[in-house]
Scaffold this active site. Structure first.
Site, short mmCIF file in Angstrom:
data_model
loop_
_atom_site.label_atom_id
_atom_site.label_comp_id
_atom_site.label_asym_id
_atom_site.label_seq_id
_atom_site.Cartn_x
_atom_site.Cartn_y
_atom_site.Cartn_z
N LYS A 194 8.13 -2.06 0.41
CA LYS A 194 8.21 -1.03 0.56
C LYS A 194 8.95 0.19 1.58
O LYS A 194 9.65 0.31 2.18
CB LYS A 194 7.09 -0.05 0.37
CG LYS A 194 5.81 -0.42 -1.25
CD LYS A 194 4.53 0.80 -0.76
CE LYS A 194 3.92 0.89 -2.16
NZ LYS A 194 2.30 1.92 -2.08
N ASP A 251 4.33 9.09 -3.29
CA ASP A 251 2.45 8.43 -2.64
C ASP A 251 2.10 9.54 -1.90
O ASP A 251 1.13 10.32 -3.28
CB ASP A 251 2.38 7.44 -1.56
CG ASP A 251 2.45 5.85 -2.79
OD1 ASP A 251 2.44 6.01 -4.01
OD2 ASP A 251 2.73 5.27 -2.01
P1 NAP Z 1 -2.20 -1.39 4.14
O1 NAP Z 1 -1.23 -0.41 4.70
O2 NAP Z 1 -2.78 -2.38 4.54
O3 NAP Z 1 -3.68 -0.02 5.18
C1 NAP Z 1 -4.24 -0.11 5.36
C2 NAP Z 1 -5.76 0.50 6.15
O4 NAP Z 1 -7.09 0.31 6.47
C3 NAP Z 1 -4.91 0.62 7.52
O5 NAP Z 1 -5.73 1.10 8.20
C4 NAP Z 1 -6.19 -0.97 7.99
O6 NAP Z 1 -6.87 -0.83 9.50
C5 NAP Z 1 -7.32 -0.36 7.69
N1 NAP Z 1 -8.63 -1.20 6.81
C6 NAP Z 1 -8.02 -2.24 6.86
N2 NAP Z 1 -9.50 -3.48 6.49
C7 NAP Z 1 -9.81 -2.61 7.30
C8 NAP Z 1 -11.59 -2.81 7.61
N3 NAP Z 1 -11.95 -3.93 7.26
N4 NAP Z 1 -12.10 -1.87 8.47
C9 NAP Z 1 -11.53 -1.18 8.90
N5 NAP Z 1 -10.30 -0.53 8.41
C10 NAP Z 1 -9.78 -1.53 7.89
O7 NAP Z 1 -2.89 -0.72 2.87
P2 NAP Z 1 -2.13 0.20 2.31
O8 NAP Z 1 -1.49 0.29 1.34
O9 NAP Z 1 -2.44 1.66 2.79
O10 NAP Z 1 -3.56 0.42 1.13
C11 NAP Z 1 -5.10 1.19 2.01
C12 NAP Z 1 -5.73 1.80 0.01
O11 NAP Z 1 -4.88 2.36 -0.80
C13 NAP Z 1 -5.63 0.78 -0.76
O12 NAP Z 1 -7.43 0.49 -0.38
C14 NAP Z 1 -5.67 1.19 -1.56
O13 NAP Z 1 -5.34 0.30 -2.97
C15 NAP Z 1 -5.60 2.39 -1.68
N6 NAP Z 1 -3.64 3.20 -2.18
C16 NAP Z 1 -4.16 3.50 -3.46
C17 NAP Z 1 -2.96 4.57 -3.97
C18 NAP Z 1 -3.50 5.33 -5.28
O14 NAP Z 1 -1.95 5.74 -5.19
N7 NAP Z 1 -4.20 5.76 -5.35
C19 NAP Z 1 -1.64 4.34 -3.60
C20 NAP Z 1 -1.80 2.92 -2.74
C21 NAP Z 1 -2.78 2.65 -1.94
P3 NAP Z 1 -5.91 -1.43 10.82
O15 NAP Z 1 -4.78 -1.44 10.24
O16 NAP Z 1 -6.35 -1.19 11.59
O17 NAP Z 1 -5.82 -3.40 10.23
#
Ligand code: NAP
Length: 288
Positions: free
Chosen positions: A75, A111
């Protein structure tokens, strides 16, 4: 779904570029929609490596594809290979959709649009309201940006004090400048500020992966902050009801999972490629 016999020399291709890519619900979502509307196109998933990304993006032009969706890990990297960015994509700094305008590639991020459409579908209006989002990664950035662009009054962003915290601070500063919406980043360890932020909010959003399968017993925030008049949105859709949503529902709150965001980010991309509305009710009926 288009049968193989219906594919002709006119059929256009739309791709999903990610790695891994085979698990995606997007091919079914878009192929159902093409078929329902009689659009002569097919959507296929491709497992694209980081090394192959520039060539695969050039292939969009060479193969006169309508465009592609992009997911992890492409992305951000894909920004370098498109010709133009939508205003939201420019602020977010990541794209999940490329549209091919006769060889000119435009990068979009749908998104955040999907998130806002999913809220609207659930009769939740956050315009002029205060919201709290847990997480500051890719999904959160798109949600924060779109909410700010659409007119949310104040956004609190909660994140653990990880190595990314400083980068998140800078990113939020930039979003604030671009949108004029006040956004405050708070450490999840700062209990008093976390409580204050959630108490002032009319919506709580989880945009972390905490609670996602297989870690289904994890909560991204202290459950004591939840209340019956605080709707809770979880971007996660696997499982359909996370622990956070279960606990919030038990308190009497309205809860929504991330399937609507997934569907509506797809619908927004579909509109960009075809200029037609995705038949979302039909897709929901057949996909979820
Ligand atoms: P990302 O860029 O890797 O971001 C992950 C986020 O979660 C960061 O803020 C990270 O904090 C935090 N995090 C991860 N593990 C953690 C933990 N153990 N404790 C506390 N905070 C934690 O991932 P993303 O793409 O944003 O995706 C995040 C979620 O959204 C996923 O579950 C994904 O499936 C969902 N999502 C859904 C859609 C939809 O269409 N519904 C679209 C995109 C994503 P740090 O950076 O500090 O580690």
């Amino acid at each position: 779904m288009k049968s193989i016999e219906e594919i002709s020399g006119q059929t256009r291709l739309v791709g999903f570029y990610a790695n891994p890519a085979r698990h995606s619900l997007s091919p079914k979502m878009h192929n159902l929609s093409f078929s329902k509307l009689g659009i002569d196109a097919v959507y296929l998933a491709f497992e694209v490596t980081k090394e192959a990304l520039p060539t695969q993006i050039q292939a969009i032009r060479n193969m006169q594809m309508l465009g592609v969706n992009l997911s992890m890990p492409h992305k951000v990297a894909a920004l370098d290979y498109v010709d133009e960015l939508s205003p939201a994509a420019k602020i977010i700094g990541a794209i999940n959709t490329i549209v091919n305008h006769e060889g000119k590639l435009i990068g979009h991020n749908t998104d955040g649009i999907g998130f806002m459409a999913s809220l609207a579908e659930n009769q939740i209006d956050i315009i002029g309201q205060t919201i709290t989002i847990i997480g500051a990664g890719g999904a959160a950035t798109a949600m924060i940006t779109q909410a700010a662009l659409d007119g949310v009054k104040q956004i609190y962003v909660l994140n653990r004090p990880s190595a990314h915290f400083k980068t998140y601070q800078e990113k939020i500063q930039a979003i604030m400048q671009a949108t004029n919406c006040p956004i405050e980043l708070i450490s999840l360890e700062d209990q008093a500020l976390v409580y204050q932020a959630v108490n002032k909010s009319q919506l709580l959003v989880n945009a972390t992966s905490v609670g996602m399968y297989p870690n289904v017993d994890e909560l991204p925030i202290d459950k004591e902050v939840l209340r019956s008049d605080l709707p809770v949105y979880d971007a996660i859709y696997h499982p359909r009801e996370t622990k956070l949503l279960k606990v919030a529902a038990a308190k009497g709150a309205l809860t929504i999972n991330g399937l609507g965001m997934l569907l509506h980010q797809g619908a927004a991309a579909f509109k960009l490629w075809t200029n037609q509305e995705m038949p979302v009710d039909y897709v929901k009926e057949h996909l979820f």
